[in-house]
Design an enzyme around this catalytic site. Structure first.
Site, PDB file in Angstrom:
ATOM      1  N   ASP A 254       8.793   1.646  -1.587  1.00 10.86           N
ATOM      2  CA  ASP A 254       7.706   2.228  -2.378  1.00 10.86           C
ATOM      3  C   ASP A 254       7.984   3.727  -2.468  1.00 10.86           C
ATOM      4  OD1 ASP A 254       5.380   3.319  -3.394  1.00 10.86           O
ATOM      5  OD2 ASP A 254       4.038   2.443  -1.881  1.00 10.86           O
TER       6      ASP A 254
ATOM      7  N   LYS B 196       2.024   9.816  -9.802  1.00  9.20           N
ATOM      8  CA  LYS B 196       2.261  10.886  -8.833  1.00  9.20           C
ATOM      9  C   LYS B 196       3.300  11.867  -9.372  1.00  9.20           C
ATOM     10  CE  LYS B 196      -0.509   8.738  -5.990  1.00  9.20           C
ATOM     11  NZ  LYS B 196      -0.100   7.563  -5.247  1.00  9.20           N
TER      12      LYS B 196
ATOM     13  N   TRP C 250      -0.672   3.280   2.768  1.00  6.42           N
ATOM     14  CA  TRP C 250      -0.048   2.477   1.705  1.00  6.42           C
ATOM     15  C   TRP C 250       0.850   1.406   2.296  1.00  6.42           C
ATOM     16  CZ3 TRP C 250      -3.061   2.908  -2.032  1.00  6.42           C
ATOM     17  CH2 TRP C 250      -3.594   4.139  -2.426  1.00  6.42           C
TER      18      TRP C 250
HETATM   19  C1  LIG Z   1      -0.780   6.274  -4.690  1.00  9.55           C
HETATM   20  C2  LIG Z   1       0.129   5.400  -3.961  1.00  9.55           C
HETATM   21  C3  LIG Z   1       0.048   4.009  -4.047  1.00  9.55           C
HETATM   22  C4  LIG Z   1      -1.022   3.284  -4.837  1.00  9.55           C
HETATM   23  O1  LIG Z   1      -0.773   3.358  -6.166  1.00  9.55           O
HETATM   24  P1  LIG Z   1      -1.710   2.620  -7.250  1.00  9.55           P
HETATM   25  O2  LIG Z   1      -0.944   2.856  -8.507  1.00  9.55           O
HETATM   26  O3  LIG Z   1      -3.036   3.290  -7.210  1.00  9.55           O
HETATM   27  O4  LIG Z   1      -1.796   1.190  -6.898  1.00  9.55           O
HETATM   28  C5  LIG Z   1       0.984   3.254  -3.352  1.00  9.55           C
HETATM   29  N1  LIG Z   1       1.937   3.841  -2.605  1.00  9.55           N
HETATM   30  C6  LIG Z   1       2.040   5.180  -2.492  1.00  9.55           C
HETATM   31  C7  LIG Z   1       3.121   5.769  -1.649  1.00  9.55           C
HETATM   32  C8  LIG Z   1       1.141   5.996  -3.158  1.00  9.55           C
HETATM   33  O5  LIG Z   1       1.237   7.336  -3.050  1.00  9.55           O
END
Ligand SMILES: *Cc1c(COP(=O)(O)O)cnc(C)c1O
Length: 357
Positions: A169, A193, A102
């Site tokens: 993030d 998540k 990511w």
């Molecule tokens: C799942 C995830 C993403 C991607 O998320 P999307 O909503 O599918 O774009 C980005 N960063 C982390 C840390 C993730 O776990």
């Protein structure tokens, strides 16, 4: 209905109560005789949901009025681009720590916008740890980190001290542990998540960091436009926001971050203790970088995998296969996962050991 222990990495488990309330709102929202899905986002009833959701985020993260909360579409992946578009000046540089797939994607998007410096990376060791001891360039427009690396099961245990804007993030560990949110200038997290269903991304942004690059942006990519519109510049993703609202309300009612912190610690301690004790399994993340949200491990004898998979299936254990890029196993212990599910997994691991070790 058969009991299933849901260890899915994302979209992940949500509280049963939340799913029940969300189902009801699909048929009759607030006693209106109408579905949440068929009313105006400008109706009083939905505006209440939006206001309450934004307020809940601020309360749970303990930040003041210098922050704004947005719920945007496009996933966390859109934020990979929106962050540099809004924060990286034409002549500036953005600093990134690369801790996984990511982060790598976030870096690639930022490189499309401007100049990027990767100041630390654990890529050479298959992202098995969180780097430390790097120098943060003071001239950079911001530093971007990924607090929890969903695929590799690593997590920042403490955050870099930073004199430049700090961007994070937090898609896979938001609302899972106490953090000093005021140390961050921008936090984003895809809902699916640890907060709600796929379809909305929470952005917590300190108002003064945006609007400084002079770059002309499409309205939909401009944080200032969304801030001005109260996160309703256009029709927001009403259902994901509503379910996130229910989950955050659930979290607050249960006892908030302090309550979930203790529970998440307990779940992770139980599972890591078993991985370390059980002779058939090994953990893949370095001990000082282990994630409490995504626990990654391997079966040392690969030929036992199908037996283990079958035992898991019989026990109702779902979603523990590792990410397709890394293989092995990954048990995601998101907020709504009960301790009893972790115990069910441990029981199967011990059963396998008794048969084969
Ligand atoms: C799942 C995830 C993403 C991607 O998320 P999307 O909503 O599918 O774009 C980005 N960063 C982390 C840390 C993730 O776990």
């Amino acid at each position: 209905m058969k009991q299933v222990h849901n260890f899915s990495a994302g979209p992940g488990i949500l509280p049963k109560d939340v799913l029940e309330q969300a189902s009801k709102a699909c048929l009759d929202f607030d006693g209106l005789g109408l579905s949440l899905l068929e009313i105006s986002h400008r109706s009083k009833n939905f505006e209440r949901v939006m206001d309450a959701s934004r307020e809940l985020v601020k309360t749970l993260l303990n930040v003041g009025s210098d922050y704004e909360v947005l719920f945007l579409g496009g996933g966390a992946s859109l934020q990979f681009g929106m962050v540099p578009l809004n924060l990286l000046s034409e002549t500036g540089v953005a600093a990134y720590v690369n801790t996984g797939v990511w982060s790598t994607k976030a870096i690639a998007e930022a490189q499309r916008v401007g100049k990027v410096e990767v100041i630390a990376s654990s890529e050479a060791e298959r992202f098995s740890y969180i780097p430390s001891g790097y120098t943060i360039p003071e001239r950079a427009d911001y530093l971007h980190i990924t607090s929890n690396n969903t695929i590799y099961g690593t997590q920042f245990q403490n955050f870099p001290e930073c004199s430049i804007p700090l961007v994070c993030d937090m898609s896979s560990d938001i609302f899972s542990r106490p953090i000093n949110a005021s140390a961050f200038d921008l936090i984003y997290a895809g809902a699916q998540k640890n907060m709600g269903p796929a379809g909305c991304t929470m952005v917590l942004v300190k108002k003064h960091v945006v609007g400084k690059t002079g770059r002309k942006l499409l309205s939909m990519l401009d944080y200032q436009v969304h801030i001005k519109g109260g996160s309703m510049y256009n029709t927001p993703p009403v259902f994901p926001i509503y379910v996130s609202y229910l989950t955050l309300s659930w979290l607050k009612a249960q006892g908030g971050i302090a309550w979930i912190d203790a529970l998440n610690q307990k779940k992770a301690d139980l599972l890591y203790a078993e991985i370390d004790r059980n002779t058939l399994f090994t953990g893949t993340a370095r001990n000082d970088s282990r994630s409490r949200m995504n626990v990654c491990f391997l079966l040392q004898q690969q030929q036992l995998e199908s037996t283990f998979d079958n035992l898991c299936k019989e026990a109702g254990i779902s979603g523990i296969r590792g990410h397709r890029d890394v293989g092995g196993y990954r048990a995601s212990l998101y907020n709504a996962l009960p301790v009893s599910s972790v115990q069910a997994l441990i029981d199967v691991m011990q059963h396998l050991e008794n048969q084969f070790a």
